[in-house]
Write a protein that holds these residues in place. Structure first.
Motif, PDB file in Angstrom:
ATOM      1  N   THR A  68      -9.198 -15.369 -14.979  1.00 50.81           N
ATOM      2  CA  THR A  68      -8.981 -16.799 -15.165  1.00 50.81           C
ATOM      3  C   THR A  68      -7.780 -17.026 -16.077  1.00 50.81           C
ATOM      4  O   THR A  68      -7.481 -16.203 -16.960  1.00 50.81           O
ATOM      5  N   LYS A  69      -7.086 -18.122 -15.880  1.00 54.01           N
ATOM      6  CA  LYS A  69      -5.886 -18.450 -16.658  1.00 54.01           C
ATOM      7  C   LYS A  69      -5.960 -19.872 -17.190  1.00 54.01           C
ATOM      8  O   LYS A  69      -4.949 -20.548 -17.339  1.00 54.01           O
ATOM      9  N   THR A  70      -7.165 -20.315 -17.482  1.00 49.66           N
ATOM     10  CA  THR A  70      -7.352 -21.696 -17.927  1.00 49.66           C
ATOM     11  C   THR A  70      -7.191 -21.797 -19.439  1.00 49.66           C
ATOM     12  O   THR A  70      -7.534 -20.886 -20.191  1.00 49.66           O
ATOM     13  N   GLY A  71      -6.658 -22.940 -19.858  1.00 48.51           N
ATOM     14  CA  GLY A  71      -6.484 -23.250 -21.263  1.00 48.51           C
ATOM     15  C   GLY A  71      -6.533 -24.758 -21.450  1.00 48.51           C
ATOM     16  O   GLY A  71      -6.789 -25.511 -20.501  1.00 48.51           O
ATOM     17  N   VAL A  72      -6.289 -25.210 -22.653  1.00 44.71           N
ATOM     18  CA  VAL A  72      -6.343 -26.638 -22.957  1.00 44.71           C
ATOM     19  C   VAL A  72      -5.032 -27.293 -22.539  1.00 44.71           C
ATOM     20  O   VAL A  72      -3.949 -26.899 -22.989  1.00 44.71           O
ATOM     21  N   ASP A  73      -5.133 -28.288 -21.674  1.00 49.47           N
ATOM     22  CA  ASP A  73      -3.981 -29.084 -21.264  1.00 49.47           C
ATOM     23  C   ASP A  73      -4.048 -30.415 -22.016  1.00 49.47           C
ATOM     24  O   ASP A  73      -4.808 -31.309 -21.658  1.00 49.47           O
ATOM     25  N   VAL A  74      -3.252 -30.531 -23.091  1.00 46.00           N
ATOM     26  CA  VAL A  74      -3.319 -31.728 -23.931  1.00 46.00           C
ATOM     27  C   VAL A  74      -2.709 -32.943 -23.246  1.00 46.00           C
ATOM     28  O   VAL A  74      -2.940 -34.080 -23.674  1.00 46.00           O
ATOM     29  N   ILE A  75      -1.934 -32.748 -22.184  1.00 48.52           N
ATOM     30  CA  ILE A  75      -1.312 -33.879 -21.485  1.00 48.52           C
ATOM     31  C   ILE A  75      -2.357 -34.648 -20.680  1.00 48.52           C
ATOM     32  O   ILE A  75      -2.444 -35.879 -20.750  1.00 48.52           O
ATOM     33  N   THR A  76      -3.155 -33.917 -19.930  1.00 42.41           N
ATOM     34  CA  THR A  76      -4.183 -34.560 -19.105  1.00 42.41           C
ATOM     35  C   THR A  76      -5.517 -34.682 -19.822  1.00 42.41           C
ATOM     36  O   THR A  76      -6.409 -35.387 -19.352  1.00 42.41           O
ATOM     37  N   GLY A  77      -5.672 -33.976 -20.951  1.00 41.89           N
ATOM     38  CA  GLY A  77      -6.931 -34.035 -21.682  1.00 41.89           C
ATOM     39  C   GLY A  77      -8.034 -33.243 -21.038  1.00 41.89           C
ATOM     40  O   GLY A  77      -9.221 -33.571 -21.209  1.00 41.89           O
ATOM     41  N   ALA A  78      -7.689 -32.205 -20.304  1.00 41.63           N
ATOM     42  CA  ALA A  78      -8.680 -31.376 -19.629  1.00 41.63           C
ATOM     43  C   ALA A  78      -8.193 -29.935 -19.681  1.00 41.63           C
ATOM     44  O   ALA A  78      -7.173 -29.614 -20.295  1.00 41.63           O
ATOM     45  N   VAL A  79      -8.948 -29.044 -19.045  1.00 39.21           N
ATOM     46  CA  VAL A  79      -8.516 -27.653 -18.945  1.00 39.21           C
ATOM     47  C   VAL A  79      -7.652 -27.507 -17.695  1.00 39.21           C
ATOM     48  O   VAL A  79      -7.819 -28.245 -16.713  1.00 39.21           O
ATOM     49  N   GLY A  80      -6.726 -26.554 -17.741  1.00 39.75           N
ATOM     50  CA  GLY A  80      -5.837 -26.362 -16.601  1.00 39.75           C
ATOM     51  C   GLY A  80      -5.313 -24.950 -16.551  1.00 39.75           C
ATOM     52  O   GLY A  80      -5.510 -24.148 -17.484  1.00 39.75           O
ATOM     53  N   ASN A  81      -4.638 -24.629 -15.478  1.00 38.99           N
ATOM     54  CA  ASN A  81      -4.055 -23.311 -15.290  1.00 38.99           C
ATOM     55  C   ASN A  81      -2.759 -23.237 -16.090  1.00 38.99           C
ATOM     56  O   ASN A  81      -1.775 -23.904 -15.784  1.00 38.99           O
ATOM     57  N   MET A  82      -2.752 -22.404 -17.116  1.00 40.10           N
ATOM     58  CA  MET A  82      -1.600 -22.320 -18.018  1.00 40.10           C
ATOM     59  C   MET A  82      -0.371 -21.754 -17.317  1.00 40.10           C
ATOM     60  O   MET A  82       0.758 -22.143 -17.630  1.00 40.10           O
ATOM     61  N   GLU A  83      -0.574 -20.864 -16.365  1.00 37.26           N
ATOM     62  CA  GLU A  83       0.568 -20.273 -15.661  1.00 37.26           C
ATOM     63  C   GLU A  83       1.252 -21.308 -14.774  1.00 37.26           C
ATOM     64  O   GLU A  83       2.480 -21.392 -14.740  1.00 37.26           O
ATOM     65  N   LYS A  84       0.470 -22.114 -14.064  1.00 33.26           N
ATOM     66  CA  LYS A  84       1.051 -23.152 -13.219  1.00 33.26           C
ATOM     67  C   LYS A  84       1.697 -24.259 -14.046  1.00 33.26           C
ATOM     68  O   LYS A  84       2.710 -24.835 -13.644  1.00 33.26           O
ATOM     69  N   LEU A  85       1.109 -24.555 -15.203  1.00 28.22           N
ATOM     70  CA  LEU A  85       1.674 -25.600 -16.067  1.00 28.22           C
ATOM     71  C   LEU A  85       2.886 -25.113 -16.850  1.00 28.22           C
ATOM     72  O   LEU A  85       3.604 -25.929 -17.454  1.00 28.22           O
ATOM     73  N   GLY A  86       3.126 -23.809 -16.877  1.00 21.33           N
ATOM     74  CA  GLY A  86       4.281 -23.265 -17.593  1.00 21.33           C
ATOM     75  C   GLY A  86       4.114 -23.271 -19.098  1.00 21.33           C
ATOM     76  O   GLY A  86       5.093 -23.436 -19.830  1.00 21.33           O
ATOM     77  N   ILE A  87       2.892 -23.080 -19.588  1.00 21.88           N
ATOM     78  CA  ILE A  87       2.622 -23.071 -21.027  1.00 21.88           C
ATOM     79  C   ILE A  87       2.502 -21.619 -21.478  1.00 21.88           C
ATOM     80  O   ILE A  87       1.562 -20.915 -21.106  1.00 21.88           O
ATOM     81  N   PHE A  88       3.484 -21.189 -22.262  1.00 25.95           N
ATOM     82  CA  PHE A  88       3.518 -19.801 -22.720  1.00 25.95           C
ATOM     83  C   PHE A  88       3.731 -19.772 -24.234  1.00 25.95           C
ATOM     84  O   PHE A  88       4.202 -20.727 -24.840  1.00 25.95           O
ATOM     85  N   GLU A  89       3.391 -18.644 -24.834  1.00 30.92           N
ATOM     86  CA  GLU A  89       3.596 -18.415 -26.260  1.00 30.92           C
ATOM     87  C   GLU A  89       4.245 -17.056 -26.445  1.00 30.92           C
ATOM     88  O   GLU A  89       4.127 -16.161 -25.601  1.00 30.92           O
ATOM     89  N   SER A  90       4.933 -16.904 -27.579  1.00 31.27           N
ATOM     90  CA  SER A  90       5.557 -15.631 -27.898  1.00 31.27           C
ATOM     91  C   SER A  90       4.497 -14.595 -28.254  1.00 31.27           C
ATOM     92  O   SER A  90       3.620 -14.855 -29.092  1.00 31.27           O
ATOM     93  N   PHE A  91       4.573 -13.446 -27.625  1.00 30.23           N
ATOM     94  CA  PHE A  91       3.610 -12.381 -27.905  1.00 30.23           C
ATOM     95  C   PHE A  91       3.735 -11.887 -29.342  1.00 30.23           C
ATOM     96  O   PHE A  91       2.733 -11.654 -30.029  1.00 30.23           O
ATOM     97  N   LYS A  92       4.974 -11.767 -29.817  1.00 29.55           N
ATOM     98  CA  LYS A  92       5.188 -11.238 -31.172  1.00 29.55           C
ATOM     99  C   LYS A  92       4.637 -12.185 -32.222  1.00 29.55           C
ATOM    100  O   LYS A  92       4.030 -11.754 -33.206  1.00 29.55           O
ATOM    101  N   VAL A  93       4.840 -13.488 -32.027  1.00 28.68           N
ATOM    102  CA  VAL A  93       4.325 -14.466 -32.984  1.00 28.68           C
ATOM    103  C   VAL A  93       2.803 -14.485 -32.961  1.00 28.68           C
ATOM    104  O   VAL A  93       2.148 -14.530 -34.007  1.00 28.68           O
TER     105      VAL A  93
END
Length: 289
Positions: free
Chosen positions: A231-256
């Motif tokens: 699963t690739k779901t996370g919090v989508d603060v734009i729609t106020g629901a859970v969503g697929n982070m890969e499709k939404l293009g929400i990424f974070e730095s691994f090192k950070v």
């Protein structure tokens, strides 16, 4: 340009006639003219000075078609030299040894009620100016800290290009694995492991709370979704629901993300290692009459 002025506080020059005063002024202008001619010999069309430029040298620059900018910011002029490809010169005796900077356009712009000089088309092509405006110093400080954090994350991502999905996805994934480890661990150790999983789930909770969403409902939904494989779901603060982070293009730095997780874990371990706290009683104030 004000180095030719004699700045000796308390000193006086006594002359016996106005002709002597005129001679002193003429000598000062001749010395200033020679310095201006040395600057003009560099073949420039813009001169940026950290200090004051007096009226006479400014007229000489204008007659030669050179733009003179005075009272430049000390930190700003160093960055300006860096992005224009030039060097800061402290002497003008050897024009051939001075490296000049270049840009396409220099203009004066208005931002709010402030006048700024804008350099565009710099030679290095790597400069960007960000102007922060706010209603109070507190708002500006918060905006500056947020911008600084974002730039630090960006610099770390450039050094290490590995990224992971955001929106609380990695924390929920780690919490699931830690929960499974807690169930397999006998004794009191399982309580500590379970508390670590609970701490991981606090990240998506905080993300939802900061967005003004119902964190309890969203985190519960995330836990149910993460019971499924891949699963690739996370919090989508734009729609106020859970969503697929890969499709939404929400990424974070691994090192950070790795640094945050390790720092928090080490801080918790240091607190747990403290077995006793010794504190001194506050000193009593002496009544002075």
């Amino acid at each position: 340009m004000d180095t030719d002025k004699i700045k000796i506080y308390g000193a006086r020059v006594r002359v016996d006639s106005m002709a002597k005063v005129a001679e002193i002024e003429t000598a000062e202008k001749d010395k200033m003219r020679k310095k201006v001619q040395k600057i003009i010999a560099h073949g420039i069309n813009c001169f940026v000075n950290r200090q004051l430029i007096y009226n006479f040298p400014e007229e000489l620059f204008a007659d030669s078609g050179i733009l003179a900018i005075e009272h430049a910011d000390f930190d700003g002029i160093e960055r300006l030299a860096l992005v224009t490809g030039g060097e800061i010169a402290s002497t003008f005796d050897n024009p051939e040894s001075v490296k000049l900077g270049h840009c396409k356009l220099i203009e004066e712009i208005m931002i709010g009620e402030d006048k700024l000089i804008h350099f565009s088309g710099v030679e290095m092509g790597e400069a960007c100016t960000i102007v922060l405006r706010g209603a109070s110093f507190h708002v500006l400080d918060e905006a500056e800290r947020s911008l600084h954090d974002a730039l630090c994350v960006l610099s770390q991502t450039v050094q290490d290009s590995r990224v992971i999905l955001g929106g609380g996805w990695p924390e929920m994934l780690m919490a699931k694995q830690v929960d499974e480890l807690a169930r397999r661990t006998p004794g009191k150790k399982s309580l500590a492991i379970d508390a670590f999983a609970h701490a991981l789930r606090a990240i998506p909770t905080i993300i939802a709370d900061n967005a003004g969403l119902d964190s309890a409902d969203l985190v519960a939904q995330l836990r149910a979704d993460h019971e499924e494989e891949d699963t690739k779901t996370g919090v989508d603060v734009i729609t106020g629901a859970v969503g697929n982070m890969e499709k939404l293009g929400i990424f974070e730095s691994f090192k950070v993300k790795q640094a945050v997780l390790l720092s928090a874990t080490e801080a918790a371990e240091m607190i747990l290692r403290v077995d006793e706290i010794i504190s001194c009683a506050p000193r009593k104030r002496e009544d002075r009459m």
